[in-house]
Design a protein around this motif. Structure first.
Motif, mmCIF file in Angstrom:
data_model
loop_
_atom_site.group_PDB
_atom_site.id
_atom_site.type_symbol
_atom_site.label_atom_id
_atom_site.label_comp_id
_atom_site.label_asym_id
_atom_site.label_seq_id
_atom_site.Cartn_x
_atom_site.Cartn_y
_atom_site.Cartn_z
ATOM 1 N N TRP A 168 0.838 -1.210 0.000
ATOM 2 C CA TRP A 168 0.000 0.000 0.000
ATOM 3 C C TRP A 168 0.865 1.249 0.000
ATOM 4 C CZ3 TRP A 168 -3.207 -2.013 4.751
ATOM 5 C CH2 TRP A 168 -4.047 -3.036 4.319
ATOM 6 N N VAL A 169 1.869 1.251 0.873
ATOM 7 C CA VAL A 169 2.745 2.418 0.968
ATOM 8 C C VAL A 169 3.501 2.605 -0.334
ATOM 9 C CG1 VAL A 169 4.745 3.404 2.151
ATOM 10 C CG2 VAL A 169 2.963 2.239 3.467
ATOM 11 N N SER A 170 4.001 1.513 -0.884
ATOM 12 C CA SER A 170 4.744 1.585 -2.137
ATOM 13 C C SER A 170 3.894 2.192 -3.247
ATOM 14 C CB SER A 170 5.221 0.189 -2.543
ATOM 15 O OG SER A 170 5.828 0.198 -3.817
ATOM 16 N N GLU A 171 2.667 1.711 -3.374
ATOM 17 C CA GLU A 171 1.786 2.219 -4.427
ATOM 18 C C GLU A 171 1.463 3.696 -4.208
ATOM 19 O OE1 GLU A 171 -1.543 -0.395 -4.315
ATOM 20 O OE2 GLU A 171 -0.500 -2.033 -5.377
ATOM 21 N N GLU A 172 1.274 4.081 -2.956
ATOM 22 C CA GLU A 172 0.971 5.476 -2.656
ATOM 23 C C GLU A 172 2.140 6.392 -3.013
ATOM 24 O OE1 GLU A 172 -1.286 6.991 1.086
ATOM 25 O OE2 GLU A 172 0.834 7.224 1.565
ATOM 26 N N VAL A 173 3.347 5.974 -2.654
ATOM 27 C CA VAL A 173 4.537 6.796 -2.899
ATOM 28 C C VAL A 173 4.874 6.840 -4.390
ATOM 29 C CG1 VAL A 173 7.016 7.003 -2.479
ATOM 30 C CG2 VAL A 173 5.480 6.374 -0.600
ATOM 31 N N ARG A 174 4.742 5.701 -5.069
ATOM 32 C CA ARG A 174 5.157 5.623 -6.466
ATOM 33 C C ARG A 174 4.141 6.206 -7.443
ATOM 34 N NH1 ARG A 174 5.123 1.176 -8.584
ATOM 35 N NH2 ARG A 174 3.998 -0.069 -7.027
ATOM 36 N N GLY A 205 10.050 5.704 -9.281
ATOM 37 C CA GLY A 205 8.723 5.122 -9.182
ATOM 38 C C GLY A 205 8.591 3.712 -9.709
ATOM 39 N N ALA A 206 9.674 3.100 -10.155
ATOM 40 C CA ALA A 206 9.594 1.733 -10.685
ATOM 41 C C ALA A 206 9.373 0.745 -9.542
ATOM 42 C CB ALA A 206 10.866 1.382 -11.441
ATOM 43 N N ASP A 207 8.663 -0.329 -9.832
ATOM 44 C CA ASP A 207 8.442 -1.395 -8.853
ATOM 45 C C ASP A 207 9.364 -2.553 -9.205
ATOM 46 O OD1 ASP A 207 7.612 -3.254 -7.049
ATOM 47 O OD2 ASP A 207 5.488 -3.190 -7.581
#
Length: 277
Positions: A168-174, A205-207
Motif C-alpha cells: 500500500w505504501v509503495s503504491e501510494e509513494v510511487r 517510481g519503478a516497482d
C-alpha cells in the motif's frame, strides 16, 4: 493512543552482545559466497571460543563473502541477552535448539519492523501512516514478548500482513512518479534484470520488488521511490547512483552491491568497508 516507534538501535546488529547465532543457527552450502559446507545448528569452523570470528578482517579474501552481507536486524543480541538472560548455548547446551529457533524467527520479525519503520516515514497520508503503525504494533507485541511467544509466532500471517501494508505504501509513494513517467514493461516486480544496462536512467517510481539485479549497471541512475523490497543487488554497480529515497532498501542489499563514495544511500544505511573509497 499513539505508540512510540520501534527503537532503531534495537534493529541493528551488536555482535559484542550476541552468542554468534548467525555463525551457528544457519547452515550454508559451499558456493561463491561460502568456502565450505556447514549444516544448520552447528558452529562455524572459524568461530573462536569468545564467539568472535577468527577471520573477520579477511572474510572476503578467504571465500566467505556471504558472511559480510548478512544482517540479523538486531535479533542476535535480543535473543542472547533478553530471551536467554546472557547464558550461551555453550554454557547450557540444552538451550541451543530453542535459542537457534528463536533467532531464526526473531530475525524475520525484526526485518519486518525495519521495513515498517521505513514505511511509516515514507507514507504520504496520515491514514496510511496510522495503518502502518497498527501493523507494526502487532509485530512488536510478538517480537518483544517472551521466549514462548516468539517460538509460537505465526510468522506466515504476520509476513502476509506486513507485505500487504508495504505494498500500500509503495503504491501510494510511487503513484505520482508512475503517472508522470511510465516505466518500461521490463521494470516490473520479479523481473530478470541480471546484467541489465540501466546506468544514468531515471527509474523513479519503478516497482522492482523481488527483481534480479545481479551485476546490473545502475551507475548514475536515479532510484527515487523505486521499490527494492527483496531485490537481489549482488554485484550491482551503484557508483554515482541515487538511492537516498529508494523504498525498503536494507544494509544487506547494500553490502552485496558494488558502490563508491559517490553512491547516495538512505539515512540509516552505511557504505560497506569493501566499497571503493
Amino acid at each position: 493512543m499513539a505508540r512510540p516507534p520501534a527503537n532503531p538501535a534495537a534493529l541493528r546488529p551488536d555482535c559484542s552482545h550476541c552468542f554468534a547465532l548467525c555463525c551457528t543457527a544457519f547452515g550454508f552450502a559451499r558456493s561463491a559466497d561460502f568456502a565450505v559446507d556447514k549444516p544448520p545448528a552447528t558452529p562455524c569452523s572459524n568461530l573462536a571460543a569468545d564467539f568472535s570470528c577468527t577471520i573477520h578482517d579477511r572474510l572476503r579474501a578467504r571465500g566467505f563473502a556471504g558472511c559480510t552481507v548478512f544482517d540479523c536486524f538486531g535479533a542476535g543480541q535480543a535473543v542472547s541477552r533478553r530471551l536467554f538472560n546472557g547464558t550461551s548455548w555453550r554454557e547450557d547446551p540444552e538451550t541451543a535448539t530453542d535459542m537457534f529457533t528463536a533467532f531464526r524467527i526473531l530475525r524475520q520479525l525484526h526485518e519486518m519492523l525495519w521495513h515498517l519503520a521505513q514505511a511509516a516515514t515514507a507514507a504520504y497520508s496520515a491514514d496510511t501512516a496510522n495503518e502502518v503503525r497498527q501493523v507494526e504494533w502487532s509485530v512488536r507485541k510478538v517480537a518483544e514478548g517472551g521466549l514462548g511467544e516468539v517460538l509460537a509466532a505465526d510468522v506466515a500471517t504476520l509476513h502476509r500482513q506486513v507485505g500487504e501494508t508495504l505494498r500500500w505504501v509503495s503504491e501510494e509513494v510511487r503513484a505520482g512518479y508512475i503517472d508522470d513517467a511510465p516505466q518500461p514493461a521490463r521494470l516490473a516486480p520479479g523481473s530478470d534484470l541480471a546484467g541489465a544496462r540501466l546506468g544514468g536512467l531515471a527509474l523513479c517510481g519503478a516497482d522492482l520488488r523481488g527483481a534480479c539485479l545481479i551485476a546490473a549497471d545502475l551507475r548514475g541512475a536515479d532510484l527515487t521511490a523505486v521499490d527494492l523490497l527483496g531485490a537481489d543487488l549482488r554485484d550491482a554497480r551503484l557508483d554515482g547512483a541515487d538511492l537516498s529515497h529508494a523504498l525498503f532498501l536494507t544494509q544487506a542489499q547494500v553490502a552485496a552491491a558494488r558502490g563508491s563514495a559517490s553512491t547516495r544511500l538512505p539515512a540509516g544505511l552505511e557504505q560497506p568497508a569493501h566499497w571503493v573509497p
